[in-house]
Design a protein around this motif. Structure first.
Motif, PDB file in Angstrom:
ATOM      1  N   ALA A  75      24.404  32.515  38.982  1.00 37.69           N
ATOM      2  CA  ALA A  75      25.278  33.506  39.599  1.00 37.69           C
ATOM      3  C   ALA A  75      25.671  34.566  38.574  1.00 37.69           C
ATOM      4  O   ALA A  75      25.560  34.356  37.361  1.00 37.69           O
ATOM      5  CB  ALA A  75      26.536  32.838  40.154  1.00 37.69           C
ATOM      6  N   VAL A  76      26.121  35.686  39.097  1.00 38.41           N
ATOM      7  CA  VAL A  76      26.807  36.702  38.303  1.00 38.41           C
ATOM      8  C   VAL A  76      28.288  36.583  38.633  1.00 38.41           C
ATOM      9  O   VAL A  76      28.675  36.600  39.805  1.00 38.41           O
ATOM     10  CB  VAL A  76      26.305  38.121  38.645  1.00 38.41           C
ATOM     11  CG1 VAL A  76      27.084  39.162  37.841  1.00 38.41           C
ATOM     12  CG2 VAL A  76      24.814  38.239  38.374  1.00 38.41           C
ATOM     13  N   GLN A  77      29.130  36.442  37.591  1.00 35.63           N
ATOM     14  CA  GLN A  77      30.552  36.205  37.808  1.00 35.63           C
ATOM     15  C   GLN A  77      31.391  37.173  36.977  1.00 35.63           C
ATOM     16  O   GLN A  77      30.970  37.604  35.893  1.00 35.63           O
ATOM     17  CB  GLN A  77      30.912  34.765  37.431  1.00 35.63           C
ATOM     18  CG  GLN A  77      30.150  33.716  38.222  1.00 35.63           C
ATOM     19  CD  GLN A  77      30.420  32.298  37.727  1.00 35.63           C
ATOM     20  OE1 GLN A  77      30.892  32.097  36.605  1.00 35.63           O
ATOM     21  NE2 GLN A  77      30.107  31.318  38.557  1.00 35.63           N
ATOM     22  N   TRP A  78      32.548  37.491  37.503  1.00 35.24           N
ATOM     23  CA  TRP A  78      33.531  38.282  36.768  1.00 35.24           C
ATOM     24  C   TRP A  78      34.873  37.599  36.909  1.00 35.24           C
ATOM     25  O   TRP A  78      35.349  37.350  38.011  1.00 35.24           O
ATOM     26  CB  TRP A  78      33.608  39.710  37.303  1.00 35.24           C
ATOM     27  CG  TRP A  78      34.526  40.580  36.500  1.00 35.24           C
ATOM     28  CD1 TRP A  78      34.238  41.196  35.310  1.00 35.24           C
ATOM     29  CD2 TRP A  78      35.883  40.932  36.811  1.00 35.24           C
ATOM     30  NE1 TRP A  78      35.325  41.912  34.865  1.00 35.24           N
ATOM     31  CE2 TRP A  78      36.351  41.771  35.770  1.00 35.24           C
ATOM     32  CE3 TRP A  78      36.733  40.622  37.870  1.00 35.24           C
ATOM     33  CZ2 TRP A  78      37.643  42.291  35.761  1.00 35.24           C
ATOM     34  CZ3 TRP A  78      38.021  41.143  37.865  1.00 35.24           C
ATOM     35  CH2 TRP A  78      38.468  41.967  36.821  1.00 35.24           C
ATOM     36  N   ARG A  79      35.472  37.270  35.768  1.00 36.32           N
ATOM     37  CA  ARG A  79      36.730  36.514  35.773  1.00 36.32           C
ATOM     38  C   ARG A  79      37.878  37.358  35.233  1.00 36.32           C
ATOM     39  O   ARG A  79      37.726  38.098  34.256  1.00 36.32           O
ATOM     40  CB  ARG A  79      36.600  35.242  34.935  1.00 36.32           C
ATOM     41  CG  ARG A  79      37.874  34.405  34.883  1.00 36.32           C
ATOM     42  CD  ARG A  79      37.620  33.049  34.269  1.00 36.32           C
ATOM     43  NE  ARG A  79      38.831  32.241  34.209  1.00 36.32           N
ATOM     44  CZ  ARG A  79      38.863  30.950  33.862  1.00 36.32           C
ATOM     45  NH1 ARG A  79      37.734  30.340  33.554  1.00 36.32           N
ATOM     46  NH2 ARG A  79      39.987  30.293  33.844  1.00 36.32           N
ATOM     47  N   ARG A  80      39.010  37.223  35.901  1.00 31.64           N
ATOM     48  CA  ARG A  80      40.255  37.782  35.406  1.00 31.64           C
ATOM     49  C   ARG A  80      41.350  36.758  35.643  1.00 31.64           C
ATOM     50  O   ARG A  80      41.777  36.553  36.778  1.00 31.64           O
ATOM     51  CB  ARG A  80      40.593  39.088  36.108  1.00 31.64           C
ATOM     52  CG  ARG A  80      41.869  39.736  35.569  1.00 31.64           C
ATOM     53  CD  ARG A  80      42.143  41.079  36.212  1.00 31.64           C
ATOM     54  NE  ARG A  80      43.362  41.689  35.674  1.00 31.64           N
ATOM     55  CZ  ARG A  80      43.852  42.861  36.049  1.00 31.64           C
ATOM     56  NH1 ARG A  80      43.219  43.553  36.983  1.00 31.64           N
ATOM     57  NH2 ARG A  80      44.962  43.324  35.514  1.00 31.64           N
ATOM     58  N   ASP A  83      41.213  34.125  38.666  1.00 30.47           N
ATOM     59  CA  ASP A  83      40.388  34.621  39.759  1.00 30.47           C
ATOM     60  C   ASP A  83      38.967  34.859  39.264  1.00 30.47           C
ATOM     61  O   ASP A  83      38.765  35.408  38.166  1.00 30.47           O
ATOM     62  CB  ASP A  83      40.945  35.923  40.324  1.00 30.47           C
ATOM     63  CG  ASP A  83      42.320  35.739  40.948  1.00 30.47           C
ATOM     64  OD1 ASP A  83      42.376  35.255  42.096  1.00 30.47           O
ATOM     65  OD2 ASP A  83      43.322  36.073  40.288  1.00 30.47           O
ATOM     66  N   ILE A  84      37.993  34.474  40.062  1.00 29.48           N
ATOM     67  CA  ILE A  84      36.587  34.729  39.768  1.00 29.48           C
ATOM     68  C   ILE A  84      35.938  35.363  40.996  1.00 29.48           C
ATOM     69  O   ILE A  84      36.045  34.828  42.110  1.00 29.48           O
ATOM     70  CB  ILE A  84      35.833  33.435  39.391  1.00 29.48           C
ATOM     71  CG1 ILE A  84      36.301  32.918  38.034  1.00 29.48           C
ATOM     72  CG2 ILE A  84      34.322  33.666  39.374  1.00 29.48           C
ATOM     73  CD1 ILE A  84      35.601  31.638  37.595  1.00 29.48           C
ATOM     74  N   PHE A  85      35.286  36.494  40.782  1.00 30.83           N
ATOM     75  CA  PHE A  85      34.462  37.122  41.804  1.00 30.83           C
ATOM     76  C   PHE A  85      33.000  36.852  41.447  1.00 30.83           C
ATOM     77  O   PHE A  85      32.636  36.918  40.262  1.00 30.83           O
ATOM     78  CB  PHE A  85      34.736  38.621  41.869  1.00 30.83           C
ATOM     79  CG  PHE A  85      36.157  38.965  42.219  1.00 30.83           C
ATOM     80  CD1 PHE A  85      36.509  39.198  43.538  1.00 30.83           C
ATOM     81  CD2 PHE A  85      37.134  39.036  41.234  1.00 30.83           C
ATOM     82  CE1 PHE A  85      37.817  39.512  43.878  1.00 30.83           C
ATOM     83  CE2 PHE A  85      38.453  39.345  41.561  1.00 30.83           C
ATOM     84  CZ  PHE A  85      38.793  39.578  42.887  1.00 30.83           C
ATOM     85  N   TYR A  86      32.179  36.570  42.440  1.00 30.97           N
ATOM     86  CA  TYR A  86      30.817  36.145  42.104  1.00 30.97           C
ATOM     87  C   TYR A  86      29.801  36.623  43.139  1.00 30.97           C
ATOM     88  O   TYR A  86      30.114  36.870  44.299  1.00 30.97           O
ATOM     89  CB  TYR A  86      30.746  34.622  41.990  1.00 30.97           C
ATOM     90  CG  TYR A  86      31.114  33.873  43.252  1.00 30.97           C
ATOM     91  CD1 TYR A  86      30.160  33.581  44.224  1.00 30.97           C
ATOM     92  CD2 TYR A  86      32.431  33.466  43.483  1.00 30.97           C
ATOM     93  CE1 TYR A  86      30.500  32.904  45.385  1.00 30.97           C
ATOM     94  CE2 TYR A  86      32.777  32.798  44.632  1.00 30.97           C
ATOM     95  CZ  TYR A  86      31.810  32.508  45.577  1.00 30.97           C
ATOM     96  OH  TYR A  86      32.150  31.845  46.740  1.00 30.97           O
ATOM     97  N   TRP A  87      28.571  36.717  42.669  1.00 30.59           N
ATOM     98  CA  TRP A  87      27.399  36.955  43.510  1.00 30.59           C
ATOM     99  C   TRP A  87      26.375  35.893  43.145  1.00 30.59           C
ATOM    100  O   TRP A  87      25.944  35.791  42.001  1.00 30.59           O
ATOM    101  CB  TRP A  87      26.826  38.353  43.282  1.00 30.59           C
ATOM    102  CG  TRP A  87      25.509  38.548  43.979  1.00 30.59           C
ATOM    103  CD1 TRP A  87      25.237  38.382  45.300  1.00 30.59           C
ATOM    104  CD2 TRP A  87      24.272  38.931  43.368  1.00 30.59           C
ATOM    105  NE1 TRP A  87      23.905  38.629  45.572  1.00 30.59           N
ATOM    106  CE2 TRP A  87      23.297  38.982  44.396  1.00 30.59           C
ATOM    107  CE3 TRP A  87      23.901  39.244  42.060  1.00 30.59           C
ATOM    108  CZ2 TRP A  87      21.967  39.316  44.152  1.00 30.59           C
ATOM    109  CZ3 TRP A  87      22.573  39.587  41.813  1.00 30.59           C
ATOM    110  CH2 TRP A  87      21.629  39.619  42.846  1.00 30.59           C
ATOM    111  N   ALA A  88      26.002  35.078  44.124  1.00 31.80           N
ATOM    112  CA  ALA A  88      25.070  33.974  43.894  1.00 31.80           C
ATOM    113  C   ALA A  88      23.994  34.004  44.968  1.00 31.80           C
ATOM    114  O   ALA A  88      24.150  33.404  46.041  1.00 31.80           O
ATOM    115  CB  ALA A  88      25.801  32.634  43.907  1.00 31.80           C
ATOM    116  N   GLY A  89      22.929  34.737  44.719  1.00 32.04           N
ATOM    117  CA  GLY A  89      21.816  34.783  45.658  1.00 32.04           C
ATOM    118  C   GLY A  89      22.195  35.421  46.975  1.00 32.04           C
ATOM    119  O   GLY A  89      22.431  36.633  47.057  1.00 32.04           O
TER     120      GLY A  89
END
Length: 275
Positions: A75-80, A83-89
């Motif tokens: 996945a591609v993840q962005w954490r703050r 909270d984590i926002f992600y794109w997984a397939g």
């Protein structure tokens, strides 16, 4: 396929029994559950994981045919913070931790549907291909303590062709907080009549084309399931994961001619490189 599977097993055995890898720092995952991948190493900002998994699974819902499938993993993840926002397939979503014991998650995913060709024995002939569709998933997990040793799980999957609900309880094994270790969950699933007939119903036109009996299912209890997850860090960048899934259908599903088996099962293993 066999060569790839053999390679994964060799790496798995080396990691478990020979301990040749360097020790992995215990970086805090958002939630220390192996079923929720977290590539951030406890840090804010971008994180990436990329790999492959191989699965041996039922050919379609209710099938008694099994086969191997290779899929991308990661996945591609962005954490703050929490909270984590992600794109997984085929899924994009958000998960957030609140008060150390509440996890909320919202995901938009894509279901490719069922094809007549999914059955190599021709058991879906005449039923046609079901449409691809988007699904919206809302999930809440509630831990009994901040170490997430035991937790409750509630999930709703909403689609244009019906809705599915899941209620479960889980147990985490191991003491690391980096998302490695293993866990076991038990869940009960319910669906409405639209969702039931999406996978197991047979219309009059399908009955005439396939020779199967026309079937219209009601909503309610669907199944009970077991889900086991495992994740292990070989070193700072490489991790191995595995899962076993078993779902036992209720009597309402089993009366459908599409349900050639009273269960669905899946076994998977894979490798991910964390950048």
């Amino acid at each position: 396929m066999k060569t790839f599977t053999g390679f994964l097993l060799v790496v798995f055995l080396n990691a478990l029994f020979f301990q040749t890898a360097v020790a992995q720092e215990e970086n805090a995952a958002l939630v220390p559950l192996p079923s929720l991948d977290d590539f951030t190493r406890g840090e804010n900002g971008w994180a990436f994981g990329l790999g492959l998994g191989v699965e041996y699974e039922s050919a379609y819902e209710g099938s008694d045919e099994f086969g191997f499938e290779v899929d991308p993993a990661g996945a591609v993840q962005w954490r703050r913070g929490n909270d984590i926002f992600y794109w997984a397939g085929e899924a994009i979503g958000w998960r957030g931790l609140r008060a150390d014991t509440w996890l909320f998650e919202a995901t938009i995913g894509f279901d490719e549907g069922r094809k007549e060709s999914d059955s190599s024995d021709g058991r879906l002939d005449g039923l046609g291909d079901s449409d691809d569709e988007f699904e919206f998933v809302l999930q809440t997990r509630r831990a009994f303590s901040p170490d997430w040793r035991y937790w409750l799980d509630g999930r709703v999957i909403a689609t244009e062709n019906g809705n599915l609900g899941l209620f479960g309880v889980g147990r985490r094994f191991g003491h690391r907080i980096d998302g490695s270790g293993s866990e076991l969950a038990v869940a009960v699933l319910f669906h409405d009549s639209d969702y039931a007939n999406k996978d197991f119903g047979i219309t009059a036109a399908q009955a005439a084309a396939s020779g199967l009996a026309e079937t219209n299912l009601s909503g309610g209890y669907r199944s009970v399931g077991l889900h086991y997850n495992y994740r292990h860090y070989i070193n700072r960048n490489w991790q191995i994961f595995g899962e076993v899934l078993y779902e036992h259908y209720g009597s309402n599903i089993r009366r459908s001619p599409i349900a050639r088996s009273n269960y669905e099962a899946e076994v998977g293993i894979g490798l991910i490189y964390v950048f």
